[in-house]
Scaffold this motif. Structure first.
Motif, PDB file in Angstrom:
ATOM      1  N   ILE A 266      -2.273   9.721  -1.469  1.00  0.00           N
ATOM      2  CA  ILE A 266      -1.450   8.511  -1.616  1.00  0.00           C
ATOM      3  C   ILE A 266      -0.637   8.516  -2.907  1.00  0.00           C
ATOM      4  CG2 ILE A 266      -3.085   7.189  -0.215  1.00  0.00           C
ATOM      5  CD1 ILE A 266      -3.884   5.777  -2.897  1.00  0.00           C
ATOM      6  N   HIS A 267      -0.801   9.545  -3.736  1.00  0.00           N
ATOM      7  CA  HIS A 267      -0.030   9.625  -4.982  1.00  0.00           C
ATOM      8  C   HIS A 267       1.418  10.009  -4.673  1.00  0.00           C
ATOM      9  CE1 HIS A 267      -1.935  13.489  -4.109  1.00  0.00           C
ATOM     10  NE2 HIS A 267      -0.902  14.060  -4.652  1.00  0.00           N
ATOM     11  N   ASN A 268       2.277   9.844  -5.672  1.00  0.00           N
ATOM     12  CA  ASN A 268       3.699  10.134  -5.471  1.00  0.00           C
ATOM     13  C   ASN A 268       4.035  11.545  -5.927  1.00  0.00           C
ATOM     14  OD1 ASN A 268       3.066   9.017  -8.095  1.00  0.00           O
ATOM     15  ND2 ASN A 268       5.224   9.298  -8.531  1.00  0.00           N
ATOM     16  N   GLY A 269       5.250  11.968  -5.641  1.00  0.00           N
ATOM     17  CA  GLY A 269       5.695  13.293  -6.066  1.00  0.00           C
ATOM     18  C   GLY A 269       6.038  14.202  -4.903  1.00  0.00           C
TER      19      GLY A 269
ATOM     20  N   LEU B   5       8.415  10.455  -2.816  1.00  0.00           N
ATOM     21  CA  LEU B   5       7.607   9.728  -1.834  1.00  0.00           C
ATOM     22  C   LEU B   5       6.124   9.954  -2.096  1.00  0.00           C
ATOM     23  CD1 LEU B   5       9.562  10.834   1.372  1.00  0.00           C
ATOM     24  CD2 LEU B   5       9.795   8.667   0.152  1.00  0.00           C
ATOM     25  N   THR B   6       5.296   9.097  -1.503  1.00  0.00           N
ATOM     26  CA  THR B   6       3.855   9.359  -1.493  1.00  0.00           C
ATOM     27  C   THR B   6       3.553  10.217  -0.258  1.00  0.00           C
ATOM     28  OG1 THR B   6       3.362   7.424  -0.153  1.00  0.00           O
ATOM     29  CG2 THR B   6       3.417   7.118  -2.560  1.00  0.00           C
TER      30      THR B   6
ATOM     31  N   THR C 169       2.637   2.021   1.585  1.00  0.00           N
ATOM     32  CA  THR C 169       3.179   3.369   1.805  1.00  0.00           C
ATOM     33  C   THR C 169       2.665   3.997   3.093  1.00  0.00           C
ATOM     34  OG1 THR C 169       1.437   4.321   0.417  1.00  0.00           O
ATOM     35  CG2 THR C 169       3.527   3.820  -0.662  1.00  0.00           C
TER      36      THR C 169
ATOM     37  N   LYS D  11       2.288   1.494  -3.521  1.00  0.00           N
ATOM     38  CA  LYS D  11       2.861   2.026  -4.767  1.00  0.00           C
ATOM     39  C   LYS D  11       3.751   0.968  -5.399  1.00  0.00           C
ATOM     40  CE  LYS D  11       7.115   4.015  -2.824  1.00  0.00           C
ATOM     41  NZ  LYS D  11       7.919   5.204  -2.569  1.00  0.00           N
TER      42      LYS D  11
ATOM     43  N   THR E 165       0.213   4.374  -7.982  1.00  0.00           N
ATOM     44  CA  THR E 165      -0.176   4.364  -6.570  1.00  0.00           C
ATOM     45  C   THR E 165      -1.636   3.981  -6.480  1.00  0.00           C
ATOM     46  OG1 THR E 165      -0.794   6.705  -6.540  1.00  0.00           O
ATOM     47  CG2 THR E 165       1.478   6.186  -5.959  1.00  0.00           C
TER      48      THR E 165
ATOM     49  N   GLY F 268       8.605  14.735 -13.155  1.00  0.00           N
ATOM     50  CA  GLY F 268       9.501  14.263 -12.093  1.00  0.00           C
ATOM     51  C   GLY F 268       9.175  14.862 -10.737  1.00  0.00           C
TER      52      GLY F 268
ATOM     53  N   ARG G  28      -7.410   8.895 -10.081  1.00  0.00           N
ATOM     54  CA  ARG G  28      -7.675   7.895  -9.033  1.00  0.00           C
ATOM     55  C   ARG G  28      -9.008   7.180  -9.270  1.00  0.00           C
ATOM     56  NH1 ARG G  28      -6.358   4.208  -6.663  1.00  0.00           N
ATOM     57  NH2 ARG G  28      -6.837   3.803  -4.503  1.00  0.00           N
TER      58      ARG G  28
ATOM     59  N   PRO H 251       6.765  18.465  -8.762  1.00  0.00           N
ATOM     60  CA  PRO H 251       5.732  19.462  -9.070  1.00  0.00           C
ATOM     61  C   PRO H 251       6.223  20.746  -9.744  1.00  0.00           C
ATOM     62  CG  PRO H 251       5.438  18.561  -6.883  1.00  0.00           C
ATOM     63  CD  PRO H 251       6.772  18.106  -7.347  1.00  0.00           C
TER      64      PRO H 251
ATOM     65  N   SER I 142      -2.525   2.278   1.674  1.00  0.00           N
ATOM     66  CA  SER I 142      -2.038   2.801   0.402  1.00  0.00           C
ATOM     67  C   SER I 142      -0.775   2.051  -0.020  1.00  0.00           C
ATOM     68  CB  SER I 142      -1.774   4.299   0.525  1.00  0.00           C
ATOM     69  OG  SER I 142      -0.925   4.558   1.621  1.00  0.00           O
TER      70      SER I 142
END
Lengths: 118, 423
Positions: free
Chosen positions: B47-50, B60-61, A115, A69, A53, A10, B172, A12, A67
């Motif tokens: 650009i990944h989320n978390g 958010l990304t 995004t 998502k 993403t 969920g 990725r 880090p 980018s």
């Protein structure tokens, strides 16, 4: 009763979770430090999902790609189906954060949104 | 000469949060200097989320998180210059700057906030034998190529180092159609976050080989393959354990180093453990009126914590400008925070009870993986914090919170000790 050790994705923090399972339903979750952990454990055992993403090509933008998502998490087994649909997408600049790039991607009922601005 | 009350070097998450906070705390004259063509720093390629669960209570990304802070900075009318490189900062805070439009010029600052971020450890620093063919990238370079420029740098990939960027890039590159054969990690544990092991490697059945390293790179013009071997406890390759992986690309994710060349020439004292400046609880370095925050100070796992720290640095820089360097509340001395067994360093290095906020977060990293340990804080001989941790690992930053009233009970304190105690 069966139990599964999970790591929450969920956020880090990566809390170590323990989900107790009875008749393929999660009956209790421990080790989480927020509500996301409980939700995650329940989903991960019954129907694992992920936010996907990636990026798509842009014509006429500052950068060649933008980018994107999935606005919400989608079933894990649909990840590659989503990626496949994104592969040939080309959008015209300008693109803004939140713009819908694909509606109902791969039949998941979830939209793919931009995004970043480009 | 141009003059600004606060000059901020770097327009990434740290610089932006510091700028917005300094403005909120009453300083109008602020300038952010950014060497890239846009604000947002490294988040633009993540650009990944978390990102943002702590700051915005939503996931958010990277570009979206950066976007929120850029919006706040624009709204607060923070001045900034893009495509602008800082060449030097003198001890009297004259900042020498260059860009393509205005040429080279100087800016006099009353206070400086260092927010330059960090960079990746390169191949040259890793001593990998073999030729120097095309196809060897730092994970962050590959990330920029894929996510911002739209190029896939390779099809058959081996990754050395299990830092977060390497793990994120394993996923990725896989999603973009490449085959990631293996992630090799020299240490017996991963340097990345656990969640990334789950969602970047396990989800895609990418093997992680701990205590393994690259011992040879094959190929003269382009990478043809790499040889990976197991290492012993002294991190020396064990003969006979070599495996050859045919591939065209090697990504390196072997650690991040705060980018402190500017700080050093300015006389800022660096902690050899973090390669970032020593700071007090105001995030002020040994050079008066020079503050540091974000990854230039110490490398973070979470941008949310960067934003928090940077906002605090911005607030204190604003106070420095307001009080012209003489904080009215301070009578007692700064108390050193001493890291002992298991704790590698702390940020901040010192704390002043007169000046500190009601509570202050002390961040640090441990030196190895601990299970069921306690984080203990001692004021002299008295243990005041005893916090149980089921697991503590070097890849995940730890914290303890100091409350101001703790210190009021113990005057004339000479040091605070933080250590790991095993159960």
């Amino acid at each position: 009763m069966e139990a599964r050790e999970l790591i929450c994705i969920g956020c880090p923090m990566g809390c170590s979770l323990r989900a107790e399972i009875k008749e393929s339903q999660v009956i209790s979750v421990t080790g989480n430090t927020c509500r996301h952990g409980e939700e995650y454990a329940k989903k991960e055992v019954t129907n694992p999902t992920r936010i996907v993403t990636s990026s798509v090509k842009v014509e006429g933008g500052k950068l060649g790609v933008v980018s994107v998502k999935t606005r919400e998490d989608i079933p894990k087994e649909k990840i590659f189906a989503v990626i496949k649909e994104l592969k040939d997408v080309r959008v015209q600049a300008p693109v803004s954060i939140g713009d819908v790039i694909i509606k109902n991607v791969a039949g998941t009922g979830v939209d793919v949104v931009a995004t970043r601005n480009n | 000469m141009l003059h600004y009350d606060i000059v901020i070097v770097g327009g990434g998450p740290a610089g932006l949060a510091a700028a917005v906070s300094a403005k909120e705390h009453g300083v109008e004259s602020i300038l952010v200097l950014e060497r890239d063509q846009e604000l947002g720093g490294i988040l633009n390629q993540c650009i990944h989320n978390g990102f943002g669960l702590h700051t915005f209570q939503e996931e958010l990304t990277g570009p979206e998180y950066a976007g929120r802070f850029i919006e706040q900075a624009e709204k607060a009318q923070v001045a900034y210059k893009l495509n602008t490189m800082v060449l030097e900062i003198s001890k009297d805070k004259v900042v020498t700057v260059m860009n393509g439009k205005e040429g080279m010029f100087e800016i006099q600052a009353s206070a400086v906030i260092l927010a330059m971020g960090c960079r990746e450890r390169a191949r040259g620093a890793l001593n990998i034998p073999g030729y120097r063919p095309a196809g060897i990238y730092s994970a962050g370079t590959a990330q920029r190529l894929v996510n911002m420029e739209g190029f896939l740098p390779g099809r058959q990939v081996v990754i050395l180092g299990s830092g977060d960027i390497g793990l994120i890039m394993a996923r990725r590159m896989t999603l973009e159609g490449a085959k990631v054969h293996v992630v090799a990690e020299l240490l017996p544990y991963s340097g990345g976050l656990k969640r990334n092991l789950v969602q970047c490697l396990d989800d895609f059945n990418i093997p992680l080989k701990l205590s393994h390293t690259v011992v040879d790179i094959d190929g003269k013009d382009r990478v043809k393959g790499v040889t990976i071997a197991k290492v012993d406890e002294g991190r020396k390759p064990i003969s006979g354990t070599e495996t050859y992986y045919p591939c065209d690309t090697l990504l390196l994710s072997c650690g991040l180093i705060p980018e402190n060349e500017l700080s050093q020439s300015l006389g800022v004292e660096l902690n050899p453990v973090t390669s970032g400046p020593f700071v007090n609880e105001c995030f002020e370095t040994n050079v008066e009126g020079v503050f540091a925050c974000g990854n230039v100070l110490h490398v973070h796992d979470l941008v949310d914590f960067v934003s928090k720290e940077a906002a605090s640095a911005g607030k204190h820089a604003a106070a420095y400008v307001k009080y012209k360097g003489k904080h009215p509340a301070v009578v007692s001395k700064d108390i050193p925070i001493v890291p002992e067994s298991g704790v590698r360093y702390t940020v901040p290095k010192t704390i002043n009870p007169d000046r500190m906020d009601e509570k202050h977060t002390i961040r640090f990293r441990v030196d190895k993986v601990y299970k069921n340990c306690y984080i203990s804080v001692y004021l002299g001989k008295e243990r005041i914090i005893y916090k149980k941790r089921p697991i503590a690992a070097p890849g995940e930053m730890e914290e303890v919170i100091f409350h101001k009233e703790l210190f009021q009970a113990v005057p004339d304190l000479s040091k605070i000790t933080i250590k790991i105690e095993e159960a």
